[in-house]
Design an enzyme around this catalytic site. Structure first.
Site: not given
Length: 317
Positions: A107, A182, A257
């Site tokens: 990611t 995402k 994050k």
């Protein structure tokens, strides 16, 4: 898995898997079970040992694994690690055979994903960004949702492999589109978990039991994944991390994050995302403390503690 899919997902293909931690390790193990030949590399000795026990042949370096592979999968902590692994005389791009298919499942930021794609294309390779959702449980069960960005032909080339590790594989668009999906999905998740947690803390203050609130909200307009699958209080959902002292799952540090990536995207596009931006601030503060190693649903404990302090200051306790 039906026979046609099983045959389609067991080609004579060698895969290099770089990054065999909490997510990459189980994904690699599922590919081994599906009949693929796996070469692996991880800097963490314990992860490398576990992968070897699961049938992955461990290479001396990432470049060594890539040089012998038809497909290279990376699952690394951040965009800077992906780009560093790709580049250099001993990097994955230089080591790989011409036309190698790269599947980048970390990611990372959308612009990093697009930069990686350009590096691959310039070197004569193919690539897709394919971040995953579903956590460690989904990685182990092979039930991940996978969001894919890349050219249509490259998506088709990667699809059989991705269907081994996930049950839902969605082609979201061109390079970077998987990471875009995402980022947006996890912004929804972060905001909704905060909202669910605040509602439970408010319910407690108003005299509601957690079970009563769950029984209402889970079947009313408050229903969402953060409530019905990852419920932040013990009891109503036995499989949720709240029932095992908030062991992740999906750690608070990872949510911080991912929301940081969302904040970066918000800033670069000029989109007004007040709740998403505030959620990033809340989870960043949470991850700076003990929440880094807890499941992200443990945010309820911080909300509860801050609420208790606030009540005392108002003379309500």
């Amino acid at each position: 898995m039906d026979r046609r899919h099983q045959e389609r997902s067991m080609p004579n293909t060698t895969i290099a898997f770089i990054g065999l931690g909490h997510m990459g390790g189980p994904m690699a193990a599922n590919l081994v079970r599906a009949g693929y030949s796996l070469l692996g590399f991880d800097l963490v000795p314990a992860a490398a040992r576990q992968a070897g026990a699961n049938g992955v042949t461990m290479a001396a370096s990432a470049a060594e694994a890539a040089a012998a592979a038809d497909v290279v999968i990376t699952m690394l902590p951040a965009g800077e690690h992906v780009l560093a692994a790709y580049l250099g005389d001993d990097g994955l791009i230089a080591a790989a055979k011409p036309g190698t298919l790269f599947i980048e499942s970390s990611t990372i930021a959308v612009d990093d994903a697009r930069a990686a794609h350009e590096l691959l294309r310039a070197a004569g390779h193919r690539g897709v960004d394919a971040p995953v959702s579903g956590g460690v449980v989904g990685a182990e069960a092979g039930t991940l949702t996978i969001m894919v960005g890349g050219e249509a032909d490259d998506f088709v080339a990667a699809e059989a492999i991705l269907h081994v590790v996930g049950t839902r594989v969605v082609h979201c668009g061109g390079p970077g589109a998987g990471q875009a999906a995402k980022v947006c999905n996890n912004m929804i998740l972060g905001v909704s978990m905060i909202a669910v947690s605040e509602a439970f803390v408010l319910g407690e203050a108003l005299g509601l039991t957690n079970q009563a609130l769950f029984d209402v909200a889970a079947h009313a307009s408050g229903q969402c994944w953060a409530l019905t699958t990852n419920c932040p209080v013990p009891g109503p959902v036995p499989a949720s991390p709240a029932n095992r002292a908030y062991q992740p799952g999906f750690a608070g540090a990872l949510m911080a994050k991912d929301l940081g990536l969302a904040a970066r995207a918000v800033e670069s596009t000029g989109v007004v995302a007040e709740l998403g931006s505030r959620a990033e601030e809340i989870y960043r503060r949470f991850a700076d403390g003990p929440g880094a190693a807890q499941d992200f649903s443990a945010i309820i404990e911080e909300i509860r503690a801050r609420s208790a302090v606030n009540s005392e200051s108002k003379g309500l306790a």
